[in-house]
Design an enzyme around this catalytic site. Sequence first.
Site, PDB file in Angstrom:
ATOM      1  N   GLY A 181       2.686   4.510 -82.060  1.00 15.87           N
ATOM      2  CA  GLY A 181       2.631   3.584 -83.181  1.00 15.87           C
ATOM      3  C   GLY A 181       3.068   4.262 -84.466  1.00 15.87           C
ATOM      4  N   GLY A 220       3.081   2.481 -87.642  1.00 18.05           N
ATOM      5  CA  GLY A 220       2.650   1.745 -88.818  1.00 18.05           C
ATOM      6  C   GLY A 220       1.964   2.684 -89.795  1.00 18.05           C
ATOM      7  CG  LEU A 221       0.564   1.235 -93.581  1.00 15.00           C
ATOM      8  CD1 LEU A 221      -0.332   0.516 -94.580  1.00 15.00           C
ATOM      9  CD2 LEU A 221       1.621   2.041 -94.327  1.00 15.00           C
ATOM     10  CB  ALA A 222      -3.054   3.980 -88.535  1.00 19.36           C
ATOM     11  NE  ARG A 237      -7.877 -11.838 -95.912  1.00 16.30           N
ATOM     12  CZ  ARG A 237      -7.022 -10.877 -95.588  1.00 16.30           C
ATOM     13  NH1 ARG A 237      -7.035 -10.364 -94.371  1.00 16.30           N
ATOM     14  NH2 ARG A 237      -6.159 -10.437 -96.473  1.00 16.30           N
ATOM     15  NE  ARG A 254      -8.011  -6.798 -92.336  1.00 13.92           N
ATOM     16  CZ  ARG A 254      -7.216  -7.254 -93.295  1.00 13.92           C
ATOM     17  NH1 ARG A 254      -7.349  -6.836 -94.536  1.00 13.92           N
ATOM     18  NH2 ARG A 254      -6.291  -8.161 -93.020  1.00 13.92           N
TER      19      ARG A 254
END
Length: 672
Positions: A67, A69-71, A358, A467
Amino acid sequence: MHDGTQALNQASNQLSDDAHGYYTRGENIIDAKAPVGPIKDRWTNRKFENRLVNPANRRKLDVIIVGTGLAGGAAAATMGEAGYNVKSFCYQDSPRRAHSIAAQGGINAAKNYKEDGDSTFRLFYDTVKGGDYRSRESNVYRLAEVSANIIDQCVAQGVPFAREYGGLLDNRSFGGVQVSRTFYARGQTGQQLLLGAYQAMERQVGAGTVQEFTRHEMLEVIVVDDRARGIIARNMVTGEIETHLADVVVLATGGYGNVFFLSTNAMGSNVTAAWRAHRKGAYMANPCYTQIHPTCIPVSGEHQSKLTLMSESLRNDGRIWVPKNREDCEKDPRDIPEEDRDYYLERIYPSFGNLVPRDIASRQAKNMCDEGRGVGPLVGDFRRGVYLDFADAIARMGKKAVETKYGNLFDMYARITGEDPYESPMRIYPAVHYVMGGLWVDYDLQSNIPGLFVTGEANFSDHGANRLGASALMQGLADGYFVLPNTIRDYLADGPFEKVSEDHPAVVEARTSVEERITRFLSINGTRSADSYHKELGHIMWEYCGMERSEDGLRKAIDLIRELKADFWSNLKVLGTADSLNQSLEKAGRVVDFIELGELMCIDALNRRESCGGHFRAESQTEDGEALRHDDEFAYVAAWEWGGDSLDGGQPVLHKEDLIYTAIEMKQRSYK
């Protein structure tokens, strides 16, 4: 405020058992790495206690990160900078195409630039409360603590955050909080942050510490002597099955929202890496905790394969309403007078108004539409939409100021819908967005399989049952830049480990299982495409395990999913061959993993007879329709172990990790 040294609640004792017969009860588990003592000192002490790896030994250690992405991108950049040998994998044609790029609204950090009362503890408190007291307090406090470092890191990388007239970084508010702590780059925050992480990673590619494998999909984790030692990946261009070995494996593969078919996720987003690890023994935690985002462009018909997110940042200045009278729903919204508009979030939740979390905003939008006061075209028997209106903001700030803050989001809406949001209100409706569930990890972000670490949305650890907005980017970069590099070294300090050869029985077994699975997909030769199964699964999940769940509905969903799974293995049609680019084959593997995950999600939701965050059980609500938790029974993490395929009589095994709070008292949430 409590100091974090004494327990403020007792372990729960579950009396109800709605899922009886669907699962097996396993031993309780604990996070053996969880620190103790004053909460403000826990991360500082753990960083010091973790062993170091000297620079010469780092060059001998191999790290696989799946992966980008950001992580994953941040972790690859940081581990490469430290001198480890990193192999980075993604199924996209470039790391820049990771789905983190789609995040729009911002990233939270407790810097208190607005002098409005923010602090590390307040960010911690808001996050635990926003997650409906179903997250680990030690993990969340650490997240809040390192948040300020993330902003400094990204500014140093050149991320173009929005700035005030005097040059200071600007902030805005997001749902579930009463302060301004969200840093942003117009409506492109995820893209700009990802480019920062990508640049840092590419620097290490140039330096030779990171090796990049694009268009590679992980299909199996290799476990040797109970430790993760590598992955089996398919080259998606040539079809070649490749073996990659290492000393440690990191999964940073995002969430599983696409189990619902229609979601805000990229079409390629999937659960396969995490699910293959789960089938190898990694626990899947809280899979029923999915997030419905309230601010998406509504479904327009059966032709759609994904939904488009409109940033939650729009709720800063936009006002959400529906007509008070059903007969007004077909009118042009500009012809409905103010006194006939119901600004329902401002009415029900006067303290937070349009900035409620949310899950609450989503449920209330559904309630309005269920009452027959939805707007927009009929889709089926309902008008699935509410208005997000910027008329007041334009009148107050001027069109130019609104355009500066939200211009690209308005442009995107106009291109997709053909409507001008400067002239008429946007129409929005909730859609599946993020998942709080994921692979179980300890405080060090290590799964129950030694050597298998999990970061970002792929793990469960930070967000509980819901979240808060702008916290996904925060967690991804916190895990990648600051947490994982500090915790993984305690594991790697035992290295270099004994080398594993490709002819080791465990490696051969993993590779053979992948090859046999691919052969099985190609040999069924039925009549239905993988996409058709995915779409049917999505209908089942949205109807029975979506915004509202019930005991009867979840039982029906489990039966329907099992029937769907049996049909999949007897009637799937995969075109093409295994030795070339074959998207039909790729989808087959992803869809059957979604089917198995969907079954577990429904069992988890059935077992949890309470409402919390994004998990709303119809049987558990207050008189005014709010979520009603039962801390005496369900204050635990549900960590599920693979127990075999249900078609063969297997049942998942439930392990509970008690949630004990020492710094915050559990309370029923209120945003009124």
